[in-house]
Write an enzyme that holds these catalytic residues in place. Structure first.
Site, PDB file in Angstrom:
ATOM      1  N   SER A 171      49.403 107.451 138.942  1.00 33.43           N
ATOM      2  CA  SER A 171      48.638 106.642 138.181  1.00 33.43           C
ATOM      3  C   SER A 171      49.021 106.594 136.897  1.00 33.43           C
ATOM      4  O   SER A 171      50.411 106.763 136.711  1.00 33.43           O
ATOM      5  CB  SER A 171      47.078 106.729 138.296  1.00 33.43           C
ATOM      6  OG  SER A 171      46.409 105.472 138.215  1.00 33.43           O
ATOM      7  N   ASP A 433      47.720  98.883 147.305  1.00 40.83           N
ATOM      8  CA  ASP A 433      47.454  99.501 145.740  1.00 40.83           C
ATOM      9  C   ASP A 433      47.640  98.230 144.815  1.00 40.83           C
ATOM     10  O   ASP A 433      48.861  98.055 144.902  1.00 40.83           O
ATOM     11  CB  ASP A 433      47.940 100.653 145.512  1.00 40.83           C
ATOM     12  CG  ASP A 433      47.701 101.167 144.176  1.00 40.83           C
ATOM     13  OD1 ASP A 433      46.648 100.666 143.579  1.00 40.83           O
ATOM     14  OD2 ASP A 433      48.402 102.086 143.437  1.00 40.83           O
ATOM     15  N   HIS A 458      46.591 103.676 146.579  1.00 41.88           N
ATOM     16  CA  HIS A 458      46.876 104.431 145.256  1.00 41.88           C
ATOM     17  C   HIS A 458      47.024 105.959 145.530  1.00 41.88           C
ATOM     18  O   HIS A 458      46.236 106.568 145.880  1.00 41.88           O
ATOM     19  CB  HIS A 458      45.475 104.202 144.399  1.00 41.88           C
ATOM     20  CG  HIS A 458      45.917 104.426 142.919  1.00 41.88           C
ATOM     21  ND1 HIS A 458      46.993 103.662 142.259  1.00 41.88           N
ATOM     22  CD2 HIS A 458      45.309 105.132 142.011  1.00 41.88           C
ATOM     23  CE1 HIS A 458      46.980 104.093 141.047  1.00 41.88           C
ATOM     24  NE2 HIS A 458      46.047 104.728 140.978  1.00 41.88           N
TER      25      HIS A 458
END
Length: 489
Positions: A171, A433, A458
């Site tokens: 991320s 995601d 994700h």
């Protein structure tokens, strides 16, 4: 990915998911969600402290502070590489020192494992408070300089200067892992940059477009039902006579009052967040982090939205909200923008948004944007346009729309956006995601490979493997390992 988290928290709805994790109690957060999530569990695994400079870019400023980090030497073999997990927008979760794909790689490669918490998150407090003046020292550039200084001093102190260092992150920390290799190539030999949104953008309506496609991958009617429900709710909000029923339907903490467009946008985004967070983390193996609600998947949401026995789509949308509240033990949903504003402008380290919300939204206002607006027609929600997100920058930190746009342009100038130019960085992303829209999903060069994993969400490749993982997820983990093996020869 998690660990650090960001998240969102969906304000009270919690959802706790992401961001905030700070969940103790009510949920609180909302927002910019969708990046990660982590748990609020307090495990203490030999935390250690590193003396770090407050401002790496001003030689005349000699102030220092203590940054938290963790070490796992269990797999280290003399001469092996050093793996550095980068913390992100929430507390560094020590569970990552005992679980995760990177440790499988470490075991096979004899690596020493370190994790450095990001400045201004968790216990790493560079300043006495979170005032806007203090937050000047919170940026990805300062964070990369923290990593560089930590790497240089630790290598010297532990006799690791000649070892090959590999950065890991997922991320926002995935972006940092890529940028660490880009900006400090003499210090980091390779990077695994998972689910990394490397392109900054003020408006990010593509997030919700991916939410539509991800819901549709389960059932083509599912996002259509969500859109009908969201539109029906927006219609009802135009008539104050419906407010008592809406208050009851969504279990609001106090009678619905819509005095400004910010009130309605905040309410509508909170409810949409139920779907956003579930899609983002769909079927990720996050249980070890202490996360609640991993059993709520796209399949579950779409089964509720398709259940005609619950009533019309609006009634089913309310049923999803109640399911989320039950899952996260939330008694009622607070949808007052005014109270959210109060939380987000509390500048103390004990404030309701100090777990990461105030800090992360500041970074979005001064570096990244990433605002998940409803400005595209090809997505299921209505009512929280870009202007709603941008106004929060002014309300919370006195950052104007012009300053925001300039900051985002500067970020892409500095790092290169999608056009990153480096070597030995692998960029995994999942098709489910929504963040993959700001990531690299096709190889840039043979030495800058992408790994696009169909059907995963994700940071899926970072979580521990399990028997029910999709075959393409297992292959992706193996592919990353083979690249590391080659790069570390």
């Amino acid at each position: 990915m998690a660990f650090h988290g960001l998240g969102s928290l969906l304000r009270n709805v919690a959802l706790l998911v992401l961001l905030s994790v700070f969940v103790n109690g009510e949920g609180q957060f909302r927002g910019f969600r969708r990046f990660h999530h982590y748990s609020s569990q307090r495990t203490v695994l030999d935390e250690q402290w590193f003396t770090q400079r407050l401002d790496h870019f001003n030689g005349a400023d000699s102030r220092v502070w203590k940054q938290r980090y963790f070490v796992n030497e269990a797999f280290y073999k003399p001469g092996g590489p050093v793996f550095l997990m980068i913390g992100g927008e929430g507390p560094a979760n020590p569970a990552w020192m005992q679980n995760g794909t990177w440790l499988t790689y470490a075991q096979k490669l004899g690596a020493l494992c370190l994790m450095l918490e990001h400045r201004f998150y968790g216990e790493s407090h560079p300043t006495p408070d979170l005032s806007t003046d203090s937050l000047r020292f919170l940026s990805s550039r300062q964070a990369l300089a923290d990593l560089a200084h930590f790497r240089a001093v630790t290598a010297e102190a532990r006799g690791l200067a000649s070892r090959k260092w590999v950065a890991f992150g997922g991320s926002y920390p995935g972006s940092l892992a890529a940028w660490f290799r880009l900006k400090y190539p003499h210090l980091v030999h390779a990077s695994v940059a998972t689910s990394a949104p490397v392109h900054a953008t003020v408006n990010f309506p593509e997030y919700l477009e991916v939410v539509w496609r991800s819901l549709a991958s389960e059932n083509a009617e599912c996002p259509v039902m969500v859109k009908k429900a969201s539109s029906a709710l927006v219609e009802r909000l135009k008539d104050p006579k419906t407010y008592d029923n809406i208050t009851k339907d969504f279990n609001l903490c106090s009678k619905l009052q819509i005095q400004t467009e910010m009130d309605s946008a905040y309410f509508l985004e909170t409810l949409a967040g139920n779907f956003m967070d579930v899609v983002q983390y769909n079927e990720d193996n996050r249980g070890f982090e202490g996360v609640t609600g991993t059993n709520i998947t796209i399949k579950v949401l779409c089964s509720v939205m398709g259940d005609t026995s619950l009533g019309d789509p609006y009634a089913r949308y309310a049923a999803v909200a109640r399911l989320m509240m039950d899952t996260f033990s939330i008694k009622c949903v607070n949808i007052s923008y005014k109270s959210y504003l109060g939380d987000m402008t509390d500048t103390s380290w004990n404030g309701p948004a100090a777990g990461g919300g105030r800090q992360w939204v500041y970074q979005t206002c001064t570096e990244f944007g990433f605002y998940q607006s409803t400005d595209s027609p090809n997505q299921p929600f209505t009512g929280f346009p870009l202007v709603y997100h941008v106004k929060q920058c002014a309300d919370f930190y006195n950052v104007s729309a012009e300053q925001l746009a300039e900051a985002v342009a500067q970020t892409n100038e500095y790092y290169g956006g999608y056009d990153i130019r480096s070597t030995r960085i692998v960029l995994p992303n999942g098709s489910i995601d929504p963040w993959h829209a700001l990531g690299v999903t096709q190889d840039i060069t043979p030495d800058l490979p992408a790994v696009f994993i169909k059907g995963t969400a994700h940071c899926a490749n970072m979580y521990p493997a399990r028997s029910q993982d999709l075959p393409q997820l297992a292959l992706a983990r193996d592919h990353v390992f083979l690249l590391l093996q080659r790069w570390l020869k």
